[in-house]
Motif scaffolding. Sequence first.
Motif, PDB file in Angstrom:
ATOM      1  N   LEU A 168     -73.574  49.334  -6.271  1.00 13.08           N
ATOM      2  CA  LEU A 168     -74.012  48.157  -5.515  1.00 13.08           C
ATOM      3  C   LEU A 168     -72.890  47.167  -5.196  1.00 13.08           C
ATOM      4  O   LEU A 168     -73.133  46.138  -4.576  1.00 13.08           O
ATOM      5  CB  LEU A 168     -75.108  47.417  -6.290  1.00 13.08           C
ATOM      6  N   ALA A 216     -79.095  43.794  -2.069  1.00 12.78           N
ATOM      7  CA  ALA A 216     -79.341  44.457  -3.353  1.00 12.78           C
ATOM      8  C   ALA A 216     -80.832  44.546  -3.598  1.00 12.78           C
ATOM      9  O   ALA A 216     -81.612  43.726  -3.091  1.00 12.78           O
ATOM     10  CB  ALA A 216     -78.678  43.681  -4.484  1.00 12.78           C
ATOM     11  N   LYS A 270     -84.650  47.013  -9.591  1.00 11.89           N
ATOM     12  CA  LYS A 270     -83.591  47.616 -10.409  1.00 11.89           C
ATOM     13  C   LYS A 270     -84.183  48.170 -11.709  1.00 11.89           C
ATOM     14  O   LYS A 270     -83.870  49.291 -12.121  1.00 11.89           O
ATOM     15  CB  LYS A 270     -82.503  46.590 -10.717  1.00 11.89           C
ATOM     16  N   THR A 276     -74.298  40.979  -5.477  1.00 15.40           N
ATOM     17  CA  THR A 276     -75.355  41.973  -5.669  1.00 15.40           C
ATOM     18  C   THR A 276     -75.608  42.273  -7.141  1.00 15.40           C
ATOM     19  O   THR A 276     -76.628  42.885  -7.486  1.00 15.40           O
ATOM     20  CB  THR A 276     -74.997  43.282  -4.952  1.00 15.40           C
TER      21      THR A 276
END
Length: 313
Positions: free
Chosen positions: A20, A26, A32, A60
């Motif tokens: 990333l 992001a 995530k 990010t």
Amino acid sequence: MSFQFQPSTLVRDVTLRDGLQLTKVAPSTEAKIDLIRQLIRLGVPELEIGSLARPDLVPTLADSLDVVRGLTEDELDRSWLWVATPRHVEKAIDAGAKNFQYCLSASDSHNKANIGRPTEDSIAAMPAAIEKVKSVGGRIQLTLATSFTCPFEGYVSEDRIIEIANDPRTDGADDIVICDTLGQAVPTQVSRLIARVVGETPARRVVYHGHDTWGLGVANTLAAISAGAAMVDGSLGGLGGCPFAPGASGNTSTEDILFATRPEWLTPESLGEIVRTTEKLLSDLGEPNRTKTAQGARSTANAFEWVIADSAS
């Protein structure tokens, strides 16, 4: 028939850190965490999940400690966080992190660009970082960026890598990570350096981290494994690159490494799920998919077990 090529070699996915670093957007913190859980569920043994790099320079990854806080103890056991100072380690420990990649560059110029200090200063600070990690029962890696070439200085001597690896101030590192930061190495170089690290430096797990700038990412990874690397890094779809290393492109693709090495946990079904996961992630990020495995898995050669069953749809 199913073939097992390198069942003892661990593949670590580094999408959520190195992958990333150069993206314009992001995933959310929640996304995530979902990706970490998805990859663990599919069998990926270890992951790189974030970095304590300055958030203004690598935005990010600014939520990396929030990602750490969102994981369970078992998930944290399999997750690694990039750090460069003892203070980074302190902050990460407070958030719950257990595994740390203490990064420095073999070349001074890149260390100054990447971390803001000479390499010697990073080495001098490592004993304090090791002490903090060991005090909480964690693991720490000595991660050597620019192990082959530097964007500012050119070739890096193998002897320089061996010197740092043997420096008593790096004692206590559980692993050593040899990084082809620019993806400019060739298999003979990788084999030779990994073999020297295995044979001439303290006994610890040797990890290889490669990039695919010149199309040799998988070849270099296989060379590292043959020379004694016990873990190799990749990112989904070949995503990634270093913002402080002009000319660096994406990491070697996790999917390509998995297809080439066939770890025991990998099945055609799990590889297909990883390919689909990558396709969605990269679509959301607006990034190209560089993995050759995705192309093969989406082919119409349906007699081959690794082709995704719905590839024709």
